[in-house]
Design a protein around this motif. Structure first.
Motif, PDB file in Angstrom:
ATOM      1  N   GLU A 246       0.830  -1.212   0.000  1.00 43.77           N
ATOM      2  CA  GLU A 246       0.000   0.000   0.000  1.00 43.77           C
ATOM      3  C   GLU A 246       0.861   1.257   0.000  1.00 43.77           C
ATOM      4  O   GLU A 246       0.580   2.216  -0.716  1.00 43.77           O
ATOM      5  CB  GLU A 246      -0.927  -0.012   1.227  1.00 43.77           C
ATOM      6  CG  GLU A 246      -1.903   1.164   1.265  1.00 43.77           C
ATOM      7  CD  GLU A 246      -2.895   1.150   0.123  1.00 43.77           C
ATOM      8  OE1 GLU A 246      -3.422   2.219  -0.205  1.00 43.77           O
ATOM      9  OE2 GLU A 246      -3.127   0.062  -0.440  1.00 43.77           O
ATOM     10  N   HIS A 249       2.462   1.708  -3.432  1.00 45.50           N
ATOM     11  CA  HIS A 249       1.495   2.205  -4.427  1.00 45.50           C
ATOM     12  C   HIS A 249       1.253   3.705  -4.249  1.00 45.50           C
ATOM     13  O   HIS A 249       1.288   4.472  -5.211  1.00 45.50           O
ATOM     14  CB  HIS A 249       0.182   1.439  -4.298  1.00 45.50           C
ATOM     15  CG  HIS A 249      -0.867   1.884  -5.265  1.00 45.50           C
ATOM     16  ND1 HIS A 249      -0.828   1.561  -6.611  1.00 45.50           N
ATOM     17  CD2 HIS A 249      -1.972   2.655  -5.100  1.00 45.50           C
ATOM     18  CE1 HIS A 249      -1.863   2.097  -7.222  1.00 45.50           C
ATOM     19  NE2 HIS A 249      -2.574   2.761  -6.326  1.00 45.50           N
ATOM     20  N   ARG A 282       8.104   1.012  -8.444  1.00 41.25           N
ATOM     21  CA  ARG A 282       7.228  -0.135  -8.709  1.00 41.25           C
ATOM     22  C   ARG A 282       8.013  -1.377  -9.106  1.00 41.25           C
ATOM     23  O   ARG A 282       7.621  -2.507  -8.778  1.00 41.25           O
ATOM     24  CB  ARG A 282       6.222   0.259  -9.800  1.00 41.25           C
ATOM     25  CG  ARG A 282       5.205   1.272  -9.291  1.00 41.25           C
ATOM     26  CD  ARG A 282       4.260   1.791 -10.337  1.00 41.25           C
ATOM     27  NE  ARG A 282       3.204   2.574  -9.701  1.00 41.25           N
ATOM     28  CZ  ARG A 282       2.192   3.145 -10.349  1.00 41.25           C
ATOM     29  NH1 ARG A 282       2.116   3.023 -11.667  1.00 41.25           N
ATOM     30  NH2 ARG A 282       1.277   3.833  -9.695  1.00 41.25           N
ATOM     31  N   SER A 294      -1.626  -6.751  -9.214  1.00 41.91           N
ATOM     32  CA  SER A 294      -1.756  -5.291  -9.222  1.00 41.91           C
ATOM     33  C   SER A 294      -0.400  -4.619  -9.394  1.00 41.91           C
ATOM     34  O   SER A 294      -0.301  -3.535  -9.981  1.00 41.91           O
ATOM     35  CB  SER A 294      -2.426  -4.804  -7.939  1.00 41.91           C
ATOM     36  OG  SER A 294      -1.669  -5.178  -6.797  1.00 41.91           O
ATOM     37  N   GLN A 295       0.662  -5.260  -8.893  1.00 41.84           N
ATOM     38  CA  GLN A 295       2.004  -4.700  -9.062  1.00 41.84           C
ATOM     39  C   GLN A 295       2.421  -4.715 -10.534  1.00 41.84           C
ATOM     40  O   GLN A 295       3.041  -3.775 -11.028  1.00 41.84           O
ATOM     41  CB  GLN A 295       3.013  -5.482  -8.223  1.00 41.84           C
ATOM     42  CG  GLN A 295       2.816  -5.350  -6.725  1.00 41.84           C
ATOM     43  CD  GLN A 295       2.958  -3.913  -6.262  1.00 41.84           C
ATOM     44  OE1 GLN A 295       1.988  -3.262  -5.906  1.00 41.84           O
ATOM     45  NE2 GLN A 295       4.169  -3.393  -6.285  1.00 41.84           N
ATOM     46  N   ASP A 298       0.661  -1.930 -12.228  1.00 44.48           N
ATOM     47  CA  ASP A 298       1.283  -0.645 -11.893  1.00 44.48           C
ATOM     48  C   ASP A 298       2.545  -0.413 -12.724  1.00 44.48           C
ATOM     49  O   ASP A 298       2.786   0.691 -13.219  1.00 44.48           O
ATOM     50  CB  ASP A 298       1.629  -0.596 -10.399  1.00 44.48           C
ATOM     51  CG  ASP A 298       0.425  -0.296  -9.525  1.00 44.48           C
ATOM     52  OD1 ASP A 298      -0.628   0.055 -10.073  1.00 44.48           O
ATOM     53  OD2 ASP A 298       0.553  -0.422  -8.291  1.00 44.48           O
TER      54      ASP A 298
END
Length: 363
Positions: A246, A249, A282, A294-295, A298
């Protein structure tokens, strides 16, 4: 990845109590409104009481209390009274109406209600800051017993409470109200940092609040202030572990937002620099969590941003390489059943990347 607000606390069990006859009904229904009952501890000598706001404001559940604006559903800010009906709202909120939203009366003029605003300001200043020492139960009317009631330190929930009010105001486009609540929250966190140091939790909270303040400034076109807030957010978040998804991000998003502002201002080199910093953050994160979809998304988004900046600067070959790299990442990404919500985002980014390549081929 399921986003987790750094202000979220484990919810405490609440003892609901029905509304008593004559109690103000504006406390929004029959949700728990009274204080929790004392819970006896194992020794039987003391009890813990969950503190409750007497007006019904709670950082864990939705409340619309007597100090709220009925339009933005946040605490009143720049409180203004409609004439002649005397209903009160935030000035920004009611200025959009010709008729009172509550009673429908024509709004002949709007007057500042400084007395009520003073009450709201005092309430905010004191809310969740009460730190009570153990109280002898004899003083509470239980003669003959030497029990103590230990009240929980509700100052821990002040940040969540202020952020909740700020986000309601922001969604209703009452930006000044949102900024006021967030600024107070940031001030509280800075005070805690001065006392206990740069802990991971406090840095993440301050980074998140500063990012929200940046969003507020950006929404009204104040790019300079937005960049200042985003930069400060990056400064605090960069102190935290790259293993925290989190935080990583939020850190990378703040960098991208600065890059966006630089891009729109025509400073392409600066924009590319910030996009690259976000991409590096990232890429470091994906080393810690290679299987988190999700990584990967990103990283693909950051590759697209850097490639777009490269193309605008004139580095066409480098841009094409990054577009192809991002496409390869997304096409090889296999989502788990529980990650179905990410599919639309994956397809959207993939479509953008392929369109960029198609534009080049058509030139």
């Amino acid at each position: 990845m399921t986003p987790v607000c750094p202000f979220v606390k484990a919810s405490r069990p609440d003892d609901g109590s029905p509304r008593k006859p004559g109690e103000c009904p504006i406390k929004h229904g029959a949700e728990h409104e009274g204080g929790g009952k004392a819970k006896k501890e194992s020794g039987g000598e003391s009890a813990t009481v969950s503190p409750k706001c007497p007006f019904g404001y709670d950082s864990q559940t939705f409340k619309l209390g007597p100090l709220s604006c009925m339009i933005c559903q946040a605490l009143l800010f720049d409180c203004s009274k409609c004439v002649p009906c005397s209903h009160v709202y935030c000035k920004v909120c009611i200025s959009r109406f010709k008729d009172c939203p509550l009673c429908g009366a024509d709004v002949e003029k709007i007057e500042a209600d400084t007395d009520l605003q003073s009450v709201v300001d005092r309430f905010i200043d004191g809310h969740a800051r009460i730190k009570r020492s153990p109280v002898d139960m004899d003083k509470e009317g239980e003669a003959g017993e030497n029990k103590k009631v230990i009240y929980e330190d509700v100052s821990l929930e002040r940040g969540a409470f202020l952020v909740q009010q700020a986000m309601r105001a922001f969604r209703a486009q009452n930006v000044e109200s949102a900024k006021s609540r967030l600024s107070l929250c940031a001030e509280d966190i800075r005070g805690r940092i001065e006392t206990v140091g740069n802990t991971s939790e406090l840095c993440s909270q301050l980074g998140a609040v500063l990012g929200m303040l940046g969003d507020c400034c950006r929404s009204v076109g104040d790019a300079g202030s937005a960049v200042t807030y985003f930069e400060e957010s990056v400064e605090f978040l960069s102190k935290l572990s790259a293993a925290d998804l989190e935080i990583t991000h939020t850190h990378s998003v703040s960098l991208n937002k600065i890059g966006d502002l630089k891009y729109y201002d025509g400073d392409l080199e600066a924009a590319r620099s910030y996009y690259m910093r976000s991409l590096n953050v990232r890429r470091d994160a994906i080393k810690h969590h290679p299987s988190v979809s999700s990584q990967t998304l990103d990283v693909a988004v950051s590759l697209a941003k850097v490639a777009d900046a490269d193309r605008s600067i004139g580095n066409e070959d480098t841009a094409l390489d990054r577009f192809h790299e991002a496409i390869k990442l997304l096409e090889s990404l296999t989502l788990k059943p529980e990650e179905a919500g990410l599919e639309q985002r994956r397809l959207s980014v993939l479509e953008f990347l392929k369109n960029q390549l198609a534009e080049k081929q058509s030139d």
